[in-house]
Scaffold this motif. Structure first.
Motif, short mmCIF file in Angstrom:
data_model
loop_
_atom_site.label_atom_id
_atom_site.label_comp_id
_atom_site.label_asym_id
_atom_site.label_seq_id
_atom_site.Cartn_x
_atom_site.Cartn_y
_atom_site.Cartn_z
N GLU A 1 55.01 69.47 -14.03
CA GLU A 1 55.89 69.25 -15.17
C GLU A 1 57.21 68.82 -14.57
N LEU A 2 57.51 67.53 -14.71
CA LEU A 2 58.63 66.97 -13.95
C LEU A 2 59.77 66.57 -14.89
N GLY A 3 60.50 65.58 -14.53
CA GLY A 3 61.72 65.26 -15.28
C GLY A 3 61.47 64.58 -16.61
N GLY B 1 59.66 70.99 -11.81
CA GLY B 1 60.85 70.65 -11.04
C GLY B 1 61.06 69.16 -11.00
N SER B 2 61.65 68.68 -9.90
CA SER B 2 62.02 67.28 -9.82
C SER B 2 60.80 66.38 -9.58
N THR B 3 60.90 65.15 -10.01
CA THR B 3 59.82 64.19 -9.82
C THR B 3 59.58 63.94 -8.33
N LEU C 1 54.19 83.44 -6.88
CA LEU C 1 55.19 82.61 -7.57
C LEU C 1 56.50 82.59 -6.78
N LYS C 2 57.10 81.39 -6.74
CA LYS C 2 58.42 81.28 -6.13
C LYS C 2 59.44 80.80 -7.16
N PRO C 3 60.45 81.64 -7.43
CA PRO C 3 61.53 81.15 -8.31
C PRO C 3 62.42 80.17 -7.56
N ALA C 4 63.26 79.46 -8.28
CA ALA C 4 64.20 78.54 -7.64
C ALA C 4 65.22 79.34 -6.83
N GLU C 5 65.74 78.72 -5.78
CA GLU C 5 66.65 79.44 -4.87
C GLU C 5 67.90 79.96 -5.58
N THR C 6 68.41 79.20 -6.58
CA THR C 6 69.67 79.63 -7.20
C THR C 6 69.47 80.70 -8.28
N VAL D 1 55.46 77.27 -8.46
CA VAL D 1 56.83 77.01 -8.02
C VAL D 1 57.64 76.57 -9.23
N ILE D 2 58.73 77.25 -9.49
CA ILE D 2 59.46 77.00 -10.74
C ILE D 2 60.94 76.66 -10.49
N PRO D 3 61.58 76.03 -11.46
CA PRO D 3 62.97 75.58 -11.31
C PRO D 3 63.98 76.59 -11.85
N TRP D 4 65.23 76.17 -11.88
CA TRP D 4 66.34 77.07 -12.20
C TRP D 4 66.84 76.97 -13.63
N ASN D 5 66.24 76.09 -14.43
CA ASN D 5 66.83 75.92 -15.77
C ASN D 5 66.38 76.97 -16.78
N MET E 1 75.77 71.88 -6.39
CA MET E 1 75.02 70.65 -6.14
C MET E 1 74.76 69.89 -7.45
N GLN E 2 74.36 70.65 -8.49
CA GLN E 2 74.05 70.01 -9.77
C GLN E 2 75.33 69.49 -10.42
N LEU E 3 76.43 70.25 -10.25
CA LEU E 3 77.73 69.80 -10.78
C LEU E 3 78.11 68.46 -10.15
N ASN E 4 77.95 68.37 -8.83
CA ASN E 4 78.29 67.13 -8.14
C ASN E 4 77.43 65.97 -8.63
N LYS E 5 76.15 66.27 -8.86
CA LYS E 5 75.23 65.23 -9.32
C LYS E 5 75.68 64.70 -10.69
N ILE E 6 76.04 65.63 -11.58
CA ILE E 6 76.45 65.22 -12.93
C ILE E 6 77.74 64.39 -12.87
N GLU F 1 68.06 57.20 -15.73
CA GLU F 1 67.80 58.26 -14.76
C GLU F 1 68.13 59.63 -15.34
N GLU F 2 67.42 60.63 -14.83
CA GLU F 2 67.64 61.98 -15.33
C GLU F 2 68.93 62.55 -14.74
N ILE F 3 69.85 62.94 -15.62
CA ILE F 3 71.14 63.47 -15.17
C ILE F 3 71.08 64.99 -15.13
P1 NAI Z 1 63.53 70.77 -7.02
O1 NAI Z 1 62.35 70.04 -7.54
O2 NAI Z 1 63.92 70.56 -5.61
O3 NAI Z 1 63.32 72.35 -7.23
C1 NAI Z 1 62.37 72.95 -8.07
C2 NAI Z 1 61.62 74.03 -7.31
O4 NAI Z 1 60.87 73.43 -6.27
C3 NAI Z 1 62.52 75.05 -6.62
O5 NAI Z 1 61.89 76.31 -6.69
C4 NAI Z 1 62.55 74.56 -5.19
O6 NAI Z 1 62.82 75.56 -4.24
C5 NAI Z 1 61.14 74.05 -5.03
N1 NAI Z 1 60.94 73.06 -3.97
C6 NAI Z 1 61.84 72.18 -3.44
N2 NAI Z 1 61.25 71.42 -2.50
C7 NAI Z 1 59.96 71.80 -2.45
C8 NAI Z 1 58.83 71.40 -1.68
N3 NAI Z 1 58.93 70.42 -0.78
N4 NAI Z 1 57.65 72.00 -1.88
C9 NAI Z 1 57.52 72.97 -2.82
N5 NAI Z 1 58.54 73.41 -3.55
C10 NAI Z 1 59.75 72.84 -3.38
O7 NAI Z 1 64.74 70.44 -7.99
P2 NAI Z 1 66.31 70.55 -7.63
O8 NAI Z 1 66.57 69.94 -6.28
O9 NAI Z 1 66.72 71.94 -7.87
O10 NAI Z 1 66.95 69.63 -8.75
C11 NAI Z 1 67.04 68.22 -8.56
C12 NAI Z 1 66.83 67.49 -9.86
O11 NAI Z 1 65.51 67.69 -10.31
C13 NAI Z 1 67.68 67.96 -11.02
O12 NAI Z 1 68.94 67.38 -11.00
C14 NAI Z 1 66.87 67.54 -12.20
O13 NAI Z 1 67.11 66.18 -12.47
C15 NAI Z 1 65.44 67.70 -11.71
N6 NAI Z 1 64.85 68.97 -12.18
C16 NAI Z 1 63.95 68.93 -13.19
C17 NAI Z 1 63.44 70.12 -13.69
C18 NAI Z 1 62.46 70.14 -14.80
O14 NAI Z 1 62.39 71.13 -15.52
N7 NAI Z 1 61.66 69.13 -14.98
C19 NAI Z 1 63.85 71.41 -13.18
C20 NAI Z 1 64.78 71.34 -12.07
C21 NAI Z 1 65.25 70.15 -11.62
#
Ligand code: NAI
Ligand code: MG
Length: 506
Positions: free
Chosen positions: A286-288, A264-266, A211-216, A185-189, A366-371, A416-418
């Protein structure tokens, strides 16, 4: 690397209404503006609708549901994307399991390597198309997708193709064996790059993938699915399912999945760790991050300023290892901060498809609002804000590059991670003080050290609790080099020989 557009400067009068003193020091920079150099989209091929890539074919989702993926720089719809449910994930995992049992685990390693190599070559061939689509879907500046994301993605496949038939040399006398199905499962960056980081080592070690890409940002992963089809990789070895968090959760919880790799997120990382406890699934997270970029008084200051800019403004700060905390030694603080402010004014924020653009669009609303929320928090907590005078486009999701001066350890913007182009700046006097402050956060992914003194670099790398420490540079990546965190930044390593380990049992 100098872009050709550097050579096409045209004079524009100073349009910024700055104070006189400030204006003088910035004059050189702001009186010049680049001609637009928009990358063409003529050569790309995108379908109006993308289905799920399962067992070597694009198939309609059982859920019957689709959602729109947009361009964050224009807010316009690009394509319709399938939203996979648990049933779809089940079909994908079973396809991966069958491919593992029947084909992939039986294939000689050197044959596996050829497919991985072919995928790398096809990514290179389609590099231009992939980088344009990455920028359209994710918002990052075309210069970055073109020069960083796509070449690095190809390099990861090349690198791991090389390891496939050499695992006994990587781990002598340990008889390494594949695990089975890897759920990723991977993120959008870094959409394509993160897919490469995950898929390449999994295939090299003889595993199959869902593999699942991020929704955006699903588009480059779906283009990768087309490349995988073209490469002739046996059906079911790589499956790509699109959707939201619940799709990811269905992968994590599927009983036939043997290994989870998540970036993705912590918060989600912690949830995954809880949900698979009591199973024998292997896990890497691999988290924040909240990296400290540390500038000592003997640092090459101009280079350090470039490193700071690269550290936090690269990819709009959507980087887990972004240098989002700056520590400057007090004796050079005034100089560094002035130079940083000057440099801020020269950064071009806007159309990510323009080859001159330094800072593109924020990935989502969503990310814009967070920042923006964090910018408010910084102001309310009493830090001094400095933003570039640049204007930002009316449409799309954009943020001005932002500095917070005089922040302290207790400020939320320092802790905190912005995940945006926002830098929290503190000063320090002694080496002990800066190590203490740099380590005093829940994260530990990366750090930067700028100094002329080699022994100080080694001292710092020993004491900083961070997976990666860059010295006199920042945000440098290479497939041969392992990457991963300490503490709440996760565990396990991706890249290099270390990146093979999470996909093997011994
Ligand atoms: P997220 O952790 O929700 O999304 C990352 C991936 O996980 C996406 O593919 C999402 O669909 C998936 N996901 C979400 N909930 C899940 C679940 N319960 N089980 C399995 N997969 C799930 O991150 P989000 O909400 O897009 O961003 C929130 C914050 O997380 C960001 O503002 C940033 O601070 C942090 N982040 C850190 C990343 C990193 O590279 N370490 C990457 C993306 C976000
Ligand atoms: Mg989330």
């Amino acid at each position: 690397m100098i872009d050709a557009s550097y050579l096409r400067l045209s004079v524009i009068s100073n349009k910024h209404g700055m104070a006189k003193k400030e204006k003088k020091s910035l004059e050189f920079f702001t009186d010049w503006k680049y001609e637009p150099a928009i990358e063409s989209t003529d050569h790309i091929q995108l379908k109006k609708q993308y289905d799920l890539f399962i067992n070597g074919k694009f198939v309609k989702p059982n859920s019957g549901k689709y959602y729109d993926t947009i361009n964050p720089a224009t807010e316009e719809k690009i394509a319709r994307i399938a939203d996979a449910n648990a049933k779809d994930v089940d079909i994908a995992v079973k396809a991966a399991k069958k491919a593992y049992d029947k084909t992939w685990s039986k294939m000689p390693a050197k044959e596996r390597a050829k497919y991985i190599f072919r995928i790398a070559r096809l990514i290179q061939e389609k590099a231009r198309e992939l980088s344009v689509i990455e920028t359209m879907n994710g918002g990052k500046a075309i210069r970055e997708s073109r020069d960083i994301d796509v070449p690095l993605a190809a390099n990861h496949f090349f690198y791991y193709a090389g390891w496939a038939d050499k695992l006994e040399y990587a781990f002598p006398n340990r008889n390494p064996k594949s695990l089975g199905v890897a759920g990723q499962v991977i993120p959008w960056n870094f959409p394509l790059l993160m897919a490469a980081w995950k898929i390449a080592p999994a295939l090299a070690t003889g595993n199959t993938v869902v593999l699942k890409p991020a929704e955006t940002t699903p588009l480059t992963c779906l283009k990768l699915a087309e490349i995988i089809q073209e490469s002739g990789l046996p059906d079911g070895v790589v499956n790509i399912v699109t959707g939201f968090g619940s799709t990811g959760a269905a992968i994590v919880n599927h009983p036939l999945v043997n290994k989870i790799a998540f970036t993705g997120s912590t918060a989600v990382g912690k949830w995954i760790q809880k949900s698979i406890s009591g199973t024998d699934k292997k896990l890497t997270l691999e988290l924040g991050g909240k990296a400290a970029n540390i500038i000592f008084e003997d640092a090459p200051i101009n280079q350090a300023v470039e490193g700071i800019v690269n550290g936090i403004f690269f990819n709009q700060g959507h980087v887990c290892c972004a240098g989002s905390r700056l520590f400057v030694q007090e004796s050079v603080a005034e100089e560094v901060i002035q130079k940083l402010k000057d440099r801020l004014e020269t950064l071009i924020v806007g159309d990510p498809m323009d080859k001159n653009t330094d800072i593109g669009a924020i990935n989502s609303k969503m990310q814009l609002n967070k920042i923006n929320e964090y910018i408010k928090i910084g102001l309310n907590d009493g830090a001094d804000m400095y933003q570039s005078q640049c204007s930002i486009p009316k449409k799309g999701y954009f943020v001005k590059p932002t500095l917070f001066l005089n922040t302290s350890q207790s400020h939320r913007i320092s802790q905190e991670e912005i995940f945006g182009p926002v830098l929290a700046i503190q000063t320090f006097r002694t080496i002990e003080e800066v190590i203490e402050k740099a380590n005093n956060i829940p994260y530990g992914l990366s750090a930067g050290v700028w100094t002329d003194k080699g022994s100080r670099i080694f001292n710092m790398t020993q004491k900083l609790r961070a997976g990666v420490v860059w010295a006199n540079t920042y945000n440098k990546f290479d497939p041969t080099s392992p990457f991963g965190g300490y503490k709440e930044s996760g565990f396990g390593r991706e890249g290099g020989l270390h990146g093979l380990m999470p996909y093997l049992k011994f």
